[in-house]
Write an enzyme that holds these catalytic residues in place. Structure first.
Site, PDB file in Angstrom:
ATOM      1  N   GLU A 263      16.661 -25.116 -26.251  1.00  0.00           N
ATOM      2  CA  GLU A 263      15.313 -25.871 -26.261  1.00  0.00           C
ATOM      3  C   GLU A 263      15.804 -27.259 -25.786  1.00  0.00           C
ATOM      4  O   GLU A 263      16.811 -28.019 -26.314  1.00  0.00           O
ATOM      5  CB  GLU A 263      14.902 -25.729 -27.644  1.00  0.00           C
ATOM      6  CG  GLU A 263      13.277 -25.737 -27.467  1.00  0.00           C
ATOM      7  CD  GLU A 263      12.738 -24.230 -26.782  1.00  0.00           C
ATOM      8  OE1 GLU A 263      12.416 -24.733 -25.508  1.00  0.00           O
ATOM      9  OE2 GLU A 263      12.860 -23.511 -27.240  1.00  0.00           O
TER      10      GLU A 263
ATOM     11  N   ASP B 258      17.203 -27.784 -20.366  1.00  0.00           N
ATOM     12  CA  ASP B 258      17.206 -27.608 -19.016  1.00  0.00           C
ATOM     13  C   ASP B 258      17.422 -28.845 -18.005  1.00  0.00           C
ATOM     14  O   ASP B 258      17.836 -29.147 -16.859  1.00  0.00           O
ATOM     15  CB  ASP B 258      16.011 -26.787 -18.668  1.00  0.00           C
ATOM     16  CG  ASP B 258      14.742 -27.381 -19.105  1.00  0.00           C
ATOM     17  OD1 ASP B 258      14.830 -28.331 -19.857  1.00  0.00           O
ATOM     18  OD2 ASP B 258      13.724 -27.093 -18.400  1.00  0.00           O
TER      19      ASP B 258
ATOM     20  N   ASP C 103      10.850 -23.408 -16.856  1.00  0.00           N
ATOM     21  CA  ASP C 103       9.531 -22.536 -16.892  1.00  0.00           C
ATOM     22  C   ASP C 103       9.141 -22.008 -15.399  1.00  0.00           C
ATOM     23  O   ASP C 103       8.777 -20.602 -15.458  1.00  0.00           O
ATOM     24  CB  ASP C 103       8.188 -23.486 -17.449  1.00  0.00           C
ATOM     25  CG  ASP C 103       8.668 -24.000 -18.600  1.00  0.00           C
ATOM     26  OD1 ASP C 103       9.545 -23.808 -19.284  1.00  0.00           O
ATOM     27  OD2 ASP C 103       7.978 -25.116 -19.070  1.00  0.00           O
TER      28      ASP C 103
ATOM     29  N   SER D  12       4.116 -22.196 -21.813  1.00  0.00           N
ATOM     30  CA  SER D  12       4.314 -22.606 -20.720  1.00  0.00           C
ATOM     31  C   SER D  12       2.882 -22.289 -19.846  1.00  0.00           C
ATOM     32  O   SER D  12       2.942 -21.819 -18.495  1.00  0.00           O
ATOM     33  CB  SER D  12       5.594 -21.720 -20.125  1.00  0.00           C
ATOM     34  OG  SER D  12       5.888 -22.432 -18.696  1.00  0.00           O
ATOM     35  N   SER D  13       1.674 -22.324 -20.169  1.00  0.00           N
ATOM     36  CA  SER D  13       0.603 -22.121 -19.288  1.00  0.00           C
ATOM     37  C   SER D  13       0.736 -22.988 -18.250  1.00  0.00           C
ATOM     38  O   SER D  13       0.196 -22.675 -17.350  1.00  0.00           O
ATOM     39  CB  SER D  13      -0.774 -22.251 -20.376  1.00  0.00           C
ATOM     40  OG  SER D  13      -0.464 -23.490 -20.909  1.00  0.00           O
TER      41      SER D  13
ATOM     42  N   ARG E 292       5.866 -17.789 -20.337  1.00  0.00           N
ATOM     43  CA  ARG E 292       7.265 -17.402 -20.913  1.00  0.00           C
ATOM     44  C   ARG E 292       7.604 -17.821 -22.322  1.00  0.00           C
ATOM     45  O   ARG E 292       6.691 -18.760 -22.929  1.00  0.00           O
ATOM     46  CB  ARG E 292       8.446 -18.285 -19.928  1.00  0.00           C
ATOM     47  CG  ARG E 292       8.440 -19.570 -19.818  1.00  0.00           C
ATOM     48  CD  ARG E 292       9.488 -20.154 -20.835  1.00  0.00           C
ATOM     49  NE  ARG E 292       9.096 -21.531 -21.341  1.00  0.00           N
ATOM     50  CZ  ARG E 292       8.659 -22.014 -22.064  1.00  0.00           C
ATOM     51  NH1 ARG E 292       8.028 -21.148 -22.884  1.00  0.00           N
ATOM     52  NH2 ARG E 292       8.581 -23.326 -22.197  1.00  0.00           N
TER      53      ARG E 292
END
Length: 455
Positions: free
Chosen positions: A46, A49, A187, A142-143, A40
């Site tokens: 930023e 969350d 994410d 966001s891997s 994403r």
């Protein structure tokens, strides 16, 4: 649960076909199903969350794809199409996640363990899995969360269980913390809840996603600074989470609230029933811009250093001696307001929408750099280059300290923009040049996690 797509065997997409062939040569039999979870990009919002505030991400086309065959033995065998990542196998009944070395298979194990624990599976199914990823690692796209989500969905499917996308997102958010990052849930939520063609406003507790239609005259371009940032391997990220937690406690105490129960900056606003603008005024009144020592924090809260460490700080922030509370709280409350403003502009679509959204992205970046201090020289340089060559707005995306920028570029300027940024940032450096192909691309809002089954 996540959608299941039936694919006709005779026309499997090239990438799946290739993955299937590699799987057969590796394990000697064919996979029974495939699971995909996207990376994403966060357009705005930023580091808020985990403070309880809404964020505005979209899924990208790059993803993690896993081919899976459930097996009779209680062993999970993991392999990766990229030879850099070594094979790994473990008993499904004895999952050990090593926090000191955040290796790729540990993220898979987070998703596996999360689903097993949720259902209390005593006899979970063993699996052979082959993974193929197209998200650049440690790039802020966001891997790692895509891998956790993919593994969660793989485990769910292999064990014949079902869950809603929201439940899956919540389980994967919790289970990623096994690796030691105190993440907030953006994410994992976008990975499951994304839909093609639209960004999402993601709100927490309760988790919900609302479509945000992006303006048609602009493209979003991702540019990788080529500086890797691994959240689980460094303490920068968790220190910021703790600074926000400590700011929450001090603000609560100053307002006579039950500070021991307050964990997130959003809780303070909710309890006081005031606007984000009013919260910014309260931050100015209550907190000072100079860093707080642990002694001063203990004095403000009337607790011992031992209590601070055991009851408030996370494991990997025990030795930090100073915390910046004023700056972090200022960033969070102002960024939370920018997210709502961004959504409002997208909904109302005024004639100068692109200009207004660009300004919000730029303000977000300045706040990340100055107040949250999560930029780095390379990101600063890349943002400058992007703005110089026609981006209306540009900012870091993801945790920061490396990784990627996202820029909003008028569609008619896209080609010259890509050419100029390539020349100015990538072609001046041998290492960046090597990574150039996966480092600079325009992206559209993609779809969320899926299961593919051959029809």
């Amino acid at each position: 649960s996540a959608s299941v797509l039936l694919l006709n065997v005779s026309n499997l997409p090239f990438r799946l076909q290739k993955l299937k062939e590699m799987f057969i040569s590796k394990f000697g039999s064919a996979p029974k199903f495939y699971v995909r979870a996207p990376g994403r990009v966060n357009l705005i919002g930023e580091h808020i969350d985990y403070c309880g505030y809404a964020v505005l991400p979209m899924a990208i086309e790059q993803d993690i794809l896993i081919a899976v065959e459930p097996v009779k033995t209680q062993v999970v065998q993991l392999a990766n199409t990229n030879s850099m990542y070594l094979d790994f196998s473990t008993s499904v009944n004895n999952i050990q996640i090593n926090k000191t070395k955040p290796q790729w298979h540990n993220y898979f194990q987070c998703g596996l363990k999360g689903i097993q624990e949720h259902f209390g599976l005593n006899n979970p199914t063993g699996m052979n899995c082959l993974l193929d990823g197209t998200i650049p690692p440690s790039s802020g796209l966001s891997s790692s969360s895509a891998l956790v989500c993919c593994a969660g969905l793989v485990t769910l499917r292999a064990n014949g269980k079902t869950l809603s996308k929201v439940e899956l997102a919540e389980i994967c958010t919790k289970s990623e913390r096994y690796i030691g990052t105190e993440g907030g849930g953006m994410d994992q939520s976008i990975s499951f809840l994304a839909e093609e063609g639209t960004a999402k406003l993601i709100e927490f507790s309760p988790l919900r996603a609302t479509d945000v239609r992006l303006p048609s005259g602009a493209a979003f371009v991702i540019a990788n600074s080529c500086v890797e940032m691994n959240k689980a391997a460094t303490s920068h990220y968790n220190i910021r989470v703790m600074e926000c937690r400590l700011a929450t406690k001090l603000l609560s105490k100053s307002k006579g609230l039950d500070w021991k129960k307050m964990v997130r900056l959003h809780d303070v606003q909710t309890e006081l029933g005031v606007s984000l603008e009013e919260m910014l005024t309260i931050v100015k009144e209550v907190l000072h811009p100079e860093p707080y020592s642990t002694e001063e924090i203990c004095k403000c809260l009337g607790i011992s250093l031992e209590e601070l460490r055991s009851q408030i700080l996370s494991q990997n922030t025990q030795d930090v001696s100073t915390f910046k509370l004023y700056q972090r709280a200022t960033h969070v409350y102002s960024e939370a307001a920018r997210v709502l403003e961004f959504k409002k502009i997208c909904n109302e679509a005024p004639a100068n929408a692109i200009q207004l959204l660009g300004e919000l992205m730029n303000q977000s970046y300045i706040s990340c750099r100055e107040m949250y201090e999560c930029s780095c020289p390379e990101l600063d340089r890349l943002v400058d280059i992007c703005l110089q060559f026609g981006a209306i707005g540009s900012r870091l995306t993801g945790a920061g300290w490396g990784g990627c920028t996202v820029s909003m570029v008028p569609t008619d300027k896209l080609n010259t923009f890509l050419k100029n940024v390539k020349k100015a940032y990538y072609q001046t450096d041998v290492q960046r040049l090597a990574l150039e192909n996966n480092s600079l691309f325009a992206t559209k809002p993609g779809r969320g996690a899926l299961v593919f089954v051959e029809a």
